[in-house]
Design a protein around this motif. Structure first.
Motif, short mmCIF file in Angstrom:
data_model
loop_
_atom_site.label_atom_id
_atom_site.label_comp_id
_atom_site.label_asym_id
_atom_site.label_seq_id
_atom_site.Cartn_x
_atom_site.Cartn_y
_atom_site.Cartn_z
N LYS A 142 10.94 15.74 -2.27
CA LYS A 142 9.98 15.94 -1.17
C LYS A 142 9.14 14.69 -0.94
O LYS A 142 8.91 14.29 0.20
N ALA A 143 8.68 14.05 -2.03
CA ALA A 143 7.88 12.83 -1.90
C ALA A 143 8.66 11.75 -1.15
O ALA A 143 8.11 11.08 -0.26
N ALA A 144 9.93 11.59 -1.50
CA ALA A 144 10.76 10.57 -0.84
C ALA A 144 10.93 10.90 0.65
O ALA A 144 10.84 10.01 1.50
N ARG A 145 11.14 12.17 0.97
CA ARG A 145 11.33 12.57 2.37
C ARG A 145 10.03 12.41 3.17
O ARG A 145 10.04 11.97 4.33
N ILE A 146 8.90 12.74 2.57
CA ILE A 146 7.61 12.56 3.23
C ILE A 146 7.40 11.09 3.60
O ILE A 146 7.00 10.76 4.72
N GLN A 147 7.70 10.22 2.66
CA GLN A 147 7.52 8.79 2.89
C GLN A 147 8.47 8.27 3.97
O GLN A 147 8.08 7.46 4.82
N GLU A 148 9.70 8.76 3.97
CA GLU A 148 10.66 8.36 5.00
C GLU A 148 10.21 8.81 6.39
O GLU A 148 10.33 8.08 7.38
N LYS A 149 9.69 10.04 6.45
CA LYS A 149 9.22 10.59 7.72
C LYS A 149 8.04 9.77 8.25
O LYS A 149 7.97 9.46 9.44
N ALA A 150 7.10 9.44 7.37
CA ALA A 150 5.93 8.66 7.78
C ALA A 150 6.35 7.28 8.27
O ALA A 150 5.81 6.76 9.26
N ARG A 151 7.34 6.69 7.59
CA ARG A 151 7.84 5.38 7.99
C ARG A 151 8.44 5.45 9.40
O ARG A 151 8.34 4.49 10.18
N GLY A 152 9.06 6.58 9.72
CA GLY A 152 9.71 6.73 11.02
C GLY A 152 8.76 6.58 12.21
O GLY A 152 9.20 6.28 13.31
N VAL A 153 7.45 6.78 11.98
CA VAL A 153 6.48 6.60 13.07
C VAL A 153 5.57 5.40 12.80
O VAL A 153 4.50 5.27 13.39
N GLY A 154 6.01 4.53 11.87
CA GLY A 154 5.29 3.28 11.65
C GLY A 154 4.20 3.30 10.61
O GLY A 154 3.52 2.29 10.40
N PHE A 155 4.00 4.45 9.91
CA PHE A 155 2.97 4.52 8.88
C PHE A 155 3.58 4.08 7.56
O PHE A 155 4.13 4.88 6.81
N ASP A 156 3.49 2.77 7.30
CA ASP A 156 4.15 2.24 6.11
C ASP A 156 3.61 0.85 5.78
O ASP A 156 2.98 0.20 6.62
N TRP A 157 3.89 0.41 4.57
CA TRP A 157 3.56 -0.95 4.18
C TRP A 157 4.51 -1.93 4.86
O TRP A 157 5.62 -1.56 5.27
N ASP A 158 4.09 -3.19 4.94
CA ASP A 158 4.94 -4.21 5.55
C ASP A 158 5.91 -4.82 4.55
O ASP A 158 7.06 -5.10 4.89
N LYS A 159 5.44 -5.03 3.32
CA LYS A 159 6.26 -5.72 2.32
C LYS A 159 6.29 -4.94 1.01
O LYS A 159 5.31 -4.26 0.66
N LYS A 160 7.39 -5.10 0.28
CA LYS A 160 7.51 -4.40 -1.00
C LYS A 160 6.49 -4.89 -2.02
O LYS A 160 6.09 -4.14 -2.91
N GLU A 161 6.04 -6.15 -1.88
CA GLU A 161 5.03 -6.67 -2.80
C GLU A 161 3.73 -5.87 -2.70
O GLU A 161 3.04 -5.65 -3.70
N GLN A 162 3.40 -5.43 -1.48
CA GLN A 162 2.20 -4.62 -1.28
C GLN A 162 2.34 -3.27 -1.98
O GLN A 162 1.38 -2.75 -2.55
N VAL A 163 3.55 -2.73 -1.94
CA VAL A 163 3.79 -1.44 -2.57
C VAL A 163 3.70 -1.57 -4.08
O VAL A 163 3.15 -0.70 -4.76
N TRP A 164 4.24 -2.68 -4.62
CA TRP A 164 4.16 -2.87 -6.07
C TRP A 164 2.72 -3.04 -6.53
O TRP A 164 2.33 -2.57 -7.60
N GLU A 165 1.91 -3.70 -5.71
CA GLU A 165 0.48 -3.83 -6.03
C GLU A 165 -0.15 -2.44 -6.14
O GLU A 165 -1.01 -2.20 -7.00
#
Length: 265
Positions: free
Chosen positions: A147-170
């Motif tokens: 569910k967590a993975a699907r929620i994140q994918e859905k949010a990304r689909g409308v642009g609600f996401d980080w720009d770079k993986k480095e930001q996510v690792w932080e």
């Protein structure tokens, strides 16, 4: 074309399945008793069996499990037709219409040159179809990790996401530090269990998010680790038995000898 050739045609095989199910529903005591509700848990079990076969890469088992799930889907449609709700034909046509409607870059004049654009279009179309929220299509009964993975994918689909993986690792490191600071493993004082659970959930959510950025399916990754652990632990059990040892009487150092052997296999 002889009879053996016709049996290789998809529509012939599908009609054969429908005819067999008609027979079973009319004549078999078990099949006659089944309802939508009674089949539900069996379908979930079959889906997990297909998932296992995919992870094992066993194509013959995958074929078998696809067949089992196909039977269940046809069975549901058969029961629905008896209730005069819908038929298997309605199901198939509805799916065809949905696919055409959600792929305007193929069947209309919408432009989508990348996978990301396709996903964004998909989410916008679903909102137009009546979904009140982008997250509305995520089933409530999904296992939490999926569910967590699907929620994140859905949010990304409308642009609600980080720009770079480095930001996510932080963010992962930030959540880890927060957890450590709040629940220091060297501190013996009693912890706030509810708060600990919440912070640990935040840490897991951020790790799942990072996995998505580096194209790792977290469910597959964890299940492969589960299988690896099971294989190594069963080797440990086997070696202990061969040497007339009981696990509960062995020290961790003794067990580690067999465990390290298993890791080399």
């Amino acid at each position: 074309m002889n009879v053996f050739d016709t049996q290789k045609q998809p529509h012939t095989a599908f009609n054969r399945l429908l005819a067999i199910l008609e027979d079973l529903r009319a004549k078999c005591p078990w099949d006659k008793k089944q309802t939508l509700e009674s089949l539900r848990h069996l379908t979930i079990e079959e889906t997990y069996e297909l998932s296992d076969a995919i992870l094992e890469g066993d194509m013959q088992e995958i074929k078998k499990e696809i067949g089992d799930i196909m039977l269940h889907l046809v069975f549901y449609a058969k029961i629905a037709s008896e209730k005069e709700a819908f038929t298997i034909t309605d199901v198939l046509n509805s799916t065809c219409e949905k696919l055409i409607n959600r792929h305007p870059h193929i069947y209309s004049d919408t432009k989508a040159d990348t996978e990301e654009q396709v996903k964004q279009n998909w989410e916008q179309i679903k909102l137009k179809e009546g979904n009140k929220s982008v997250l509305g299509g995520v089933p409530g009964s999904l296992p939490a990790l999926v569910k967590a993975a699907r929620i994140q994918e859905k949010a990304r689909g409308v642009g609600f996401d980080w720009d770079k993986k480095e930001q996510v690792w932080e963010k992962v490191e930030e959540e880890l530090q927060e957890f450590k600071a709040e629940f220091n493993i060297s501190d013996e004082k009693q912890i706030d269990q509810q708060k600990a659970e919440e912070e640990f959930g935040d840490l897991l959510f951020s790790l799942i998010n990072y996995a998505r950025f580096v194209n790792i399916n977290p469910e597959n990754a964890l299940e492969k680790t589960n299988k690896k652990f099971i294989k190594r632990f069963q080797y440990l059990e086997q070696k202990a038995k061969e040497n007339n040892q009981q696990l509960h009487q062995m020290s961790l150092a003794e067990m580690d000898v067999y465990w390290n052997e298993a890791k080399k296999m």
